[in-house]
Design an enzyme around this catalytic site. Structure first.
Site, PDB file in Angstrom:
ATOM      1  N   ASP A 155      28.087 -10.920 123.888  1.00  0.00           N
ATOM      2  CA  ASP A 155      27.624 -12.065 123.115  1.00  0.00           C
ATOM      3  C   ASP A 155      26.132 -11.946 122.859  1.00  0.00           C
ATOM      4  OD1 ASP A 155      30.148 -13.194 123.141  1.00  0.00           O
ATOM      5  OD2 ASP A 155      29.743 -14.440 124.897  1.00  0.00           O
ATOM      6  N   THR A 182      39.948 -30.531 124.139  1.00  0.00           N
ATOM      7  CA  THR A 182      38.617 -30.646 124.724  1.00  0.00           C
ATOM      8  C   THR A 182      37.709 -31.372 123.729  1.00  0.00           C
ATOM      9  OG1 THR A 182      38.015 -28.437 123.922  1.00  0.00           O
ATOM     10  CG2 THR A 182      38.893 -28.605 126.158  1.00  0.00           C
ATOM     11  N   LYS A 239      32.283 -35.577 125.656  1.00  0.00           N
ATOM     12  CA  LYS A 239      33.169 -36.717 125.910  1.00  0.00           C
ATOM     13  C   LYS A 239      34.321 -36.367 126.852  1.00  0.00           C
ATOM     14  CE  LYS A 239      32.179 -38.921 121.462  1.00  0.00           C
ATOM     15  NZ  LYS A 239      32.741 -39.390 120.157  1.00  0.00           N
ATOM     16  N   ASP A 277      35.701 -21.949 128.078  1.00  0.00           N
ATOM     17  CA  ASP A 277      36.402 -20.943 128.881  1.00  0.00           C
ATOM     18  C   ASP A 277      36.353 -21.309 130.364  1.00  0.00           C
ATOM     19  OD1 ASP A 277      37.039 -19.424 126.639  1.00  0.00           O
ATOM     20  OD2 ASP A 277      35.173 -18.286 126.743  1.00  0.00           O
TER      21      ASP A 277
END
Length: 314
Positions: A11, A217, A221, A250
């Site tokens: 990444d 998800t 919140k 993840d």
């Protein structure tokens, strides 16, 4: 044993101090030509399979990865192995580099990303048929590999979590319907679940007829966990500082699956996911954080006022 399939990647994470929305003109979205001056750039270990497996290992779950990496993966492989992940089912594509993601995050935690598949394009050659496992995670990967893994789980009667995520646009309605069949858990953020329902022309009730557990998800919140019998609203954990939200989802998956593998109540599973995601958000990168089982349990109690009965699966 939990087996995780999905991308293995590096990444390249960038932070933009402003808001993307301030530079997007709604009447000009037919021709976007934008450049953002970022303040940070770091290359990190990542990929959905690597991220989920690393967090499962931190929670002391026996975990294995089935995935495809490139010729530049050796240091990442050692890191995973040293963390407790079984890497014996990771294959190397001799003619390609490991997948790479380029992720830019703004001050409101919105993200723009590009992904180069690299070695992942060969993931459709992998199989679960000779893998001994109790549960499989099917996360974003080569779309054909994802379809194959779902079929194999169905044939072998192995329960699995379906996490189509960023590959939703690449999967057609017929493939998605087949992949949903027999899934123990379907997970995605609110946008992804809405897109899935739209692509399949399914209502929420119809979607719940297809899977045992539906998890949506919701970022800060928390999350919504649904079955045919109940809806559970799960709060988010308290974060000491927001450094980088990449990888939080993840980590949530690993926390949830740890509770599920131990037969805990779904509310507790979701709360475990919330706590795991906190650790990821507080560090730059998706596998830079660490915690012990005792630290995790202590933080869980601080957030939810309950003692978490959790021991090693090892």
């Amino acid at each position: 044993m939990i087996t995780v399939t999905g991308s293995l990647a590096f990444d390249n994470i960038m932070n933009y101090p402003g808001r993307f929305a301030d530079h997007i003109m709604p009447d000009k979205i037919h021709q976007i030509n934008l450049s953002f001056l970022v303040t940070t750039l770091k290359k990190q270990r990542g990929g959905t399979a690597g991220n989920i497996a690393y967090n499962l290992a931190l929670l002391q779950n026996p975990v294995s990865i089935v995935g495809m990496a490139g010729t530049d993966f050796s240091k990442y492989a050692k890191f995973l192995q040293d963390s407790g992940v079984d890497i014996s089912n990771i294959q190397t594509a001799k003619d390609n580099l490991t997948s790479s993601a380029f992720i830019m995050t703004d001050s409101s935690d919105n993200q723009i990303a590009a992904f180069y598949p690299g070695a992942m394009k060969h993931a459709n050659l992998l199989s679960l048929k000779r893998i001994k496992t109790d549960f499989v995670v099917i996360s974003p990967n080569n779309p054909q590999a994802m379809i194959r893994f779902c079929r194999e789980c169905q044939t072998l009667k192995i329960p699995y979590m379906l996490d189509p995520g960023m590959q939703l646009p690449a999967l057609n309605a017929n493939d998605l319907k087949s992949m949903l069949n027999c899934a123990a858990v379907l997970i995605g953020n609110d946008y992804e679940i809405a897109l899935l329902k739209e692509k399949l022309s399914l209502s929420e009730k119809q979607l719940l007829d297809q899977v045992e557990i539906l998890i949506t998800t919701l970022g800060e919140k928390g999350s919504l966990i649904q079955t045919k019998e109940k809806n559970l609203q799960v709060g988010s954990g308290k974060i000491t500082q927001v450094v980088d939200p990449t990888g939080a989802g993840d980590a949530y998956r690993a926390g949830f699956l740890t509770g599920l593998s131990k037969g805990l109540d779904l509310q507790i599973c979701g709360q475990m996911g919330s706590i795991a995601s906190c650790y990821a958000i507080e560090k730059y990168g998706t596998t830079s954080h660490t915690f012990s089982l005792e630290e995790f349990k202590e933080r869980y109690k601080e957030n939810f006022g309950e003692t978490l009965e959790l021991s090693s699966n090892a």
